[in-house]
Each structure stands twice: as C-alpha cells, then as structure tokens.
Design a protein around this motif. Structure first.
Motif, PDB file in Angstrom:
ATOM      1  N   ILE A   1      44.915  12.422  36.424  1.00  0.00           N
ATOM      2  CA  ILE A   1      45.665  12.563  38.332  1.00  0.00           C
ATOM      3  C   ILE A   1      45.925  10.857  37.916  1.00  0.00           C
ATOM      4  CG2 ILE A   1      46.014  13.475  40.043  1.00  0.00           C
ATOM      5  CD1 ILE A   1      44.768  16.078  39.194  1.00  0.00           C
ATOM      6  N   ALA A   2      44.611  10.811  39.024  1.00  0.00           N
ATOM      7  CA  ALA A   2      45.107   9.289  39.476  1.00  0.00           C
ATOM      8  C   ALA A   2      46.365   8.061  38.315  1.00  0.00           C
ATOM      9  CB  ALA A   2      42.888   8.950  39.100  1.00  0.00           C
ATOM     10  N   GLN A   3      45.591   8.000  36.886  1.00  0.00           N
ATOM     11  CA  GLN A   3      46.166   7.752  35.509  1.00  0.00           C
ATOM     12  C   GLN A   3      47.230   7.791  35.486  1.00  0.00           C
ATOM     13  OE1 GLN A   3      43.781   4.997  34.010  1.00  0.00           O
ATOM     14  NE2 GLN A   3      46.124   4.280  33.954  1.00  0.00           N
ATOM     15  N   ALA A   4      47.802   8.953  36.111  1.00  0.00           N
ATOM     16  CA  ALA A   4      49.446   9.459  35.326  1.00  0.00           C
ATOM     17  C   ALA A   4      50.074   8.459  37.303  1.00  0.00           C
ATOM     18  CB  ALA A   4      49.580  10.603  36.022  1.00  0.00           C
ATOM     19  N   ALA A   5      49.194   8.961  37.989  1.00  0.00           N
ATOM     20  CA  ALA A   5      50.106   7.645  39.911  1.00  0.00           C
ATOM     21  C   ALA A   5      49.904   6.200  39.107  1.00  0.00           C
ATOM     22  CB  ALA A   5      48.857   8.274  40.530  1.00  0.00           C
ATOM     23  N   LEU A   6      48.716   5.851  38.919  1.00  0.00           N
ATOM     24  CA  LEU A   6      49.151   4.355  38.263  1.00  0.00           C
ATOM     25  C   LEU A   6      49.437   4.013  37.681  1.00  0.00           C
ATOM     26  CD1 LEU A   6      44.802   3.503  37.439  1.00  0.00           C
ATOM     27  CD2 LEU A   6      46.126   2.334  39.294  1.00  0.00           C
ATOM     28  N   ASN A   7      50.257   4.805  36.622  1.00  0.00           N
ATOM     29  CA  ASN A   7      50.949   4.159  34.356  1.00  0.00           C
ATOM     30  C   ASN A   7      52.256   4.700  35.924  1.00  0.00           C
ATOM     31  OD1 ASN A   7      48.845   3.516  33.999  1.00  0.00           O
ATOM     32  ND2 ASN A   7      49.597   5.265  31.935  1.00  0.00           N
ATOM     33  N   GLY A   8      52.820   5.024  36.996  1.00  0.00           N
ATOM     34  CA  GLY A   8      54.324   5.400  37.627  1.00  0.00           C
ATOM     35  C   GLY A   8      54.702   6.431  37.278  1.00  0.00           C
ATOM     36  N   ALA A   9      54.489   7.720  38.249  1.00  0.00           N
ATOM     37  CA  ALA A   9      54.252   9.255  37.278  1.00  0.00           C
ATOM     38  C   ALA A   9      55.433   9.252  38.842  1.00  0.00           C
ATOM     39  CB  ALA A   9      53.329  10.446  37.281  1.00  0.00           C
ATOM     40  N   LYS A  10      56.329   9.798  38.459  1.00  0.00           N
ATOM     41  CA  LYS A  10      57.244  10.613  39.700  1.00  0.00           C
ATOM     42  C   LYS A  10      56.872  11.193  40.117  1.00  0.00           C
ATOM     43  CE  LYS A  10      62.097  12.136  40.755  1.00  0.00           C
ATOM     44  NZ  LYS A  10      63.349  12.474  39.825  1.00  0.00           N
ATOM     45  N   GLN A  11      56.154  12.212  39.713  1.00  0.00           N
ATOM     46  CA  GLN A  11      55.881  13.294  40.580  1.00  0.00           C
ATOM     47  C   GLN A  11      54.650  14.238  40.370  1.00  0.00           C
ATOM     48  OE1 GLN A  11      56.853  15.543  43.871  1.00  0.00           O
ATOM     49  NE2 GLN A  11      54.962  17.106  43.609  1.00  0.00           N
ATOM     50  N   ILE A  12      53.701  14.333  40.771  1.00  0.00           N
ATOM     51  CA  ILE A  12      52.019  15.377  40.421  1.00  0.00           C
ATOM     52  C   ILE A  12      51.986  16.613  40.901  1.00  0.00           C
ATOM     53  CG2 ILE A  12      50.116  15.061  39.097  1.00  0.00           C
ATOM     54  CD1 ILE A  12      50.539  11.525  39.760  1.00  0.00           C
ATOM     55  N   ASN A  13      51.721  17.666  40.264  1.00  0.00           N
ATOM     56  CA  ASN A  13      51.820  19.520  41.333  1.00  0.00           C
ATOM     57  C   ASN A  13      50.650  19.444  40.167  1.00  0.00           C
ATOM     58  OD1 ASN A  13      54.694  19.068  41.800  1.00  0.00           O
ATOM     59  ND2 ASN A  13      55.027  19.424  39.700  1.00  0.00           N
ATOM     60  N   ILE A  14      49.574  19.258  41.422  1.00  0.00           N
ATOM     61  CA  ILE A  14      48.358  20.177  41.182  1.00  0.00           C
ATOM     62  C   ILE A  14      48.230  21.902  40.998  1.00  0.00           C
ATOM     63  CG2 ILE A  14      45.680  19.493  41.479  1.00  0.00           C
ATOM     64  CD1 ILE A  14      46.579  16.786  42.471  1.00  0.00           C
ATOM     65  N   PHE A  15      47.672  22.145  40.606  1.00  0.00           N
ATOM     66  CA  PHE A  15      47.791  23.865  40.686  1.00  0.00           C
ATOM     67  C   PHE A  15      45.812  24.078  39.907  1.00  0.00           C
ATOM     68  CE2 PHE A  15      51.679  23.961  40.172  1.00  0.00           C
ATOM     69  CZ  PHE A  15      52.259  25.298  41.324  1.00  0.00           C
ATOM     70  N   LYS A  16      45.351  24.669  41.385  1.00  0.00           N
ATOM     71  CA  LYS A  16      44.658  24.878  41.495  1.00  0.00           C
ATOM     72  C   LYS A  16      43.674  25.965  41.712  1.00  0.00           C
ATOM     73  CE  LYS A  16      40.724  22.493  42.392  1.00  0.00           C
ATOM     74  NZ  LYS A  16      39.360  22.387  41.360  1.00  0.00           N
ATOM     75  N   ARG A  17      42.232  26.638  41.676  1.00  0.00           N
ATOM     76  CA  ARG A  17      41.936  28.026  42.494  1.00  0.00           C
ATOM     77  C   ARG A  17      42.027  28.181  44.219  1.00  0.00           C
ATOM     78  NH1 ARG A  17      38.116  27.986  38.126  1.00  0.00           N
ATOM     79  NH2 ARG A  17      38.800  29.559  36.812  1.00  0.00           N
ATOM     80  N   SER A  18      42.223  29.327  45.199  1.00  0.00           N
ATOM     81  CA  SER A  18      42.215  28.838  46.174  1.00  0.00           C
ATOM     82  C   SER A  18      41.237  28.519  47.261  1.00  0.00           C
ATOM     83  CB  SER A  18      42.461  30.329  47.238  1.00  0.00           C
ATOM     84  OG  SER A  18      43.954  30.521  47.069  1.00  0.00           O
ATOM     85  N   SER A  19      39.986  28.745  46.744  1.00  0.00           N
ATOM     86  CA  SER A  19      38.489  28.218  46.452  1.00  0.00           C
ATOM     87  C   SER A  19      38.219  26.787  46.973  1.00  0.00           C
ATOM     88  CB  SER A  19      37.212  28.809  45.952  1.00  0.00           C
ATOM     89  OG  SER A  19      37.690  29.177  44.729  1.00  0.00           O
ATOM     90  N   SER A  20      38.716  26.047  46.642  1.00  0.00           N
ATOM     91  CA  SER A  20      38.331  24.753  46.415  1.00  0.00           C
ATOM     92  C   SER A  20      39.627  23.608  46.562  1.00  0.00           C
ATOM     93  CB  SER A  20      38.364  23.553  44.487  1.00  0.00           C
ATOM     94  OG  SER A  20      38.895  24.751  43.746  1.00  0.00           O
ATOM     95  N   LEU A  21      40.599  24.111  47.137  1.00  0.00           N
ATOM     96  CA  LEU A  21      42.283  23.463  47.132  1.00  0.00           C
ATOM     97  C   LEU A  21      41.580  22.382  48.272  1.00  0.00           C
ATOM     98  CD1 LEU A  21      44.337  24.422  45.938  1.00  0.00           C
ATOM     99  CD2 LEU A  21      45.362  25.504  48.076  1.00  0.00           C
ATOM    100  N   ASN A  22      40.800  22.439  49.444  1.00  0.00           N
ATOM    101  CA  ASN A  22      40.990  21.733  49.823  1.00  0.00           C
ATOM    102  C   ASN A  22      40.780  20.507  50.221  1.00  0.00           C
ATOM    103  OD1 ASN A  22      42.233  23.637  52.725  1.00  0.00           O
ATOM    104  ND2 ASN A  22      40.088  24.002  53.336  1.00  0.00           N
ATOM    105  N   GLN A  23      39.625  20.479  49.194  1.00  0.00           N
ATOM    106  CA  GLN A  23      38.822  18.662  48.783  1.00  0.00           C
ATOM    107  C   GLN A  23      39.870  18.409  47.678  1.00  0.00           C
ATOM    108  OE1 GLN A  23      35.457  19.357  46.947  1.00  0.00           O
ATOM    109  NE2 GLN A  23      35.174  17.611  45.948  1.00  0.00           N
ATOM    110  N   THR A  24      40.727  19.325  46.906  1.00  0.00           N
ATOM    111  CA  THR A  24      41.821  18.601  45.640  1.00  0.00           C
ATOM    112  C   THR A  24      43.047  17.455  46.950  1.00  0.00           C
ATOM    113  OG1 THR A  24      41.180  19.938  44.503  1.00  0.00           O
ATOM    114  CG2 THR A  24      43.221  18.752  43.875  1.00  0.00           C
ATOM    115  N   LYS A  25      43.754  18.149  48.327  1.00  0.00           N
ATOM    116  CA  LYS A  25      44.086  17.599  48.783  1.00  0.00           C
ATOM    117  C   LYS A  25      43.691  16.674  49.466  1.00  0.00           C
ATOM    118  CE  LYS A  25      46.468  22.253  50.429  1.00  0.00           C
ATOM    119  NZ  LYS A  25      46.645  23.321  51.228  1.00  0.00           N
TER     120      LYS A  25
END
Length: 288
Positions: free
Chosen positions: A141-165
């Motif tokens: 995810i971080a490298q995609a952002a550094l490389n200039g991705a347009k949009q990154i959608n992350i899907f995670k289990r609800s139990s660990s959502l806040n930390q990822t956000k």
C-alpha cells in the motif's frame, strides 16, 4: 563460490528463519555476479538483536535482511530511514554504507518490480483493491502511494478496521493518494470496487491451505484486471486458479520474494541481480 579473507557477509535475521529461501537467492546472486560475498540465516532471540545490529559495522558486513518479528524492533538502531521504511514504519533491509546503517523496506518495491517485469504492469495512476493490510500488505500500500497510484481500496476484517483507517489517513496526508478502508464482510461493496480496479491483490494468508477462497465464488472480474497473490506456496492459490479460469492475468508471490531480494542485493553491492536465471531455479525449488 570462493570464500577467502576478503569475503563479506550478509544475513537474514529473524525467528524462526532456517526455512528461508533467501540464502539460496543471494548466494546464487553472489556466485553469478562474481561479488565476493556469502549470505547466511541467523535465528536469534530478541535479546541478541542489538548486538547483531552492532556486528554489521564491526564485521564490515554488506548488511542484513530482517524478517518477523523484528521489522519494527530494529528501527531505533538505524542511523537513517529510506522513504519506504519511514512510511511503512518497518525495516526489512539494513544497508551498511559509509559507516551508517540505513533502514530500508524492499517488500513493496519488490512486489511492483515483479509486476513490472512479469506482467508489464505499472501502478502510476492505477486503481488498486487490496485484501489485508498486515506487514506485506502495508508495504505494498505504501509503495503504491509512493509510486503514484490513483486510488487504493483496502478491505480488512471489521475487528481491525480502525487501526488500518488511521494508517491510511497518515499515508494519504503524506502522499496525497486517495486511500479508503472498507470491511471485507461487505461483499457487494467489494464487488463494486473490484470492477473499478486495475489490480486486485490478496495480501492475507487466506488460500495458503490450497482450498480457501478470499473472495466470493460468484465474484465478477473485469477482463483487464490483474489478480496478484503474495502467497507462493501453493504456487497457484484458489484465488489465482479462479482468476485464471475467467481468463484473467495472474501473478503469485514468488516474484515479490525474488525482486525484494534483488533490491536489497543491489543496494548492498551496486551490482544487478541476475533475476532471470535465479527465477528459473526458484520455480524448480517451489514446484519440486
């Protein structure tokens, strides 16, 4: 391979680590490039981490690779951090250069180098959907952002959502790339984002058992998408088999393993790793 008084050392440090394929990759690279080096695996307890880091300078090593559980624990011992290591908050490669220890992270770089070399995919201005955001997932995810991705959608289990956000918000602020986090349980939303994506990545261990699918069996994949899985054993996960059955291009995690190693080797030695020949040897090992 000649080992003499001028041979320099590199190593991978973790626990457990004796199963690692990294010594095979790097020693092949040393032998084929003629660089006078040798690479070993050190399985150490955390109590020996500080002295192990000190030994990089003491013995004039090229550097070391770091695997779990020490990728964050080594941060305080670094003199400098590269952009990727700073963004990810973890180090998987220590570069010994001019008397300094530089903390680097090659996981995301290796992933996108494998995509570029094996599928001609480039992430700039592309939309990604990634399943999971653990150590390897976060690096991608971080490298995609550094490389200039347009949009990154992350899907995670609800139990660990806040930390990822929280981490996604931090990455957005630093890179300006739009990163959104969703619960993986919302399958209709997952389907919507997959249809809008150029690349779908499984960055979890789901599928390592050879039978479990990470996405619904009735999921529709756009014909232009590439489906990637960071798992390489099994060589074809259920997700990749499903995607291939739909005529979609796929790539597993073996390329990521090779090209993250290549990035480290090249930073240590200044020589290009002969990835083509090592790739063939790796395939034989994994299939073997």
């Amino acid at each position: 391979m000649l080992i003499d008084g001028y041979t320099r050392l590199a190593a991978v440090v973790a626990t457990p680590i004796r199963h690692s394929i990294s010594p095979f990759i790097h020693n092949q690279a040393f032998q084929q490039t003629g660089v006078n080096g040798v690479y070993v695996a050190w399985d150490i307890p955390e109590s020996e981490l500080a002295v192990t880091i000190d030994n990089i300078k003491r013995y004039n090593m090229f550097g070391i690779n770091i695997s779990m559980p020490y990728k964050q624990a080594v941060l305080p011992y670094m003199d400098e951090l590269t952009d990727s290591a700073r963004l990810i908050g973890a180090v998987n490669t220590v570069i010994h250069r001019d008397g300094k220890l530089i903390g680097h992270n090659t996981d995301g770089i290796g992933f996108f180098r494998s995509l570029s070399n094996l599928t001609a995919f480039h992430v700039e201005q592309k939309t990604l959907t990634i399943l999971g955001a653990g150590g390897a997932g976060l690096a991608i995810i971080a490298q995609a952002a550094l490389n200039g991705a347009k949009q990154i959608n992350i899907f995670k289990r609800s139990s660990s959502l806040n930390q990822t956000k929280e981490k996604a918000a931090e990455l957005m602020a630093l890179t300006g790339v739009e990163i959104t986090v969703f619960p993986i349980e919302e399958t209709e939303l997952l389907q919507e984002k997959i249809l809008q994506s150029d690349l779908l990545i499984n960055a979890t261990n789901v599928g390592m058992d050879g039978s479990t699918m990470i996405i619904p069996q009735d999921c529709i994949l756009p014909s232009s998408i590439i489906v990637a899985d960071i798992i390489y054993q099994p060589f074809e996960t259920p997700l990749l088999a499903f995607a291939r059955s739909k005529g979609v291009r796929t790539i597993n995690g073996l390329g990521m393993l090779l090209f993250q190693a290549a990035e480290a080797f090249e930073a240590w030695t200044g020589e290009t790793m002969p990835t083509d020949t090592i790739w063939k040897a790796l395939e034989e090992i994994v299939h073997g």
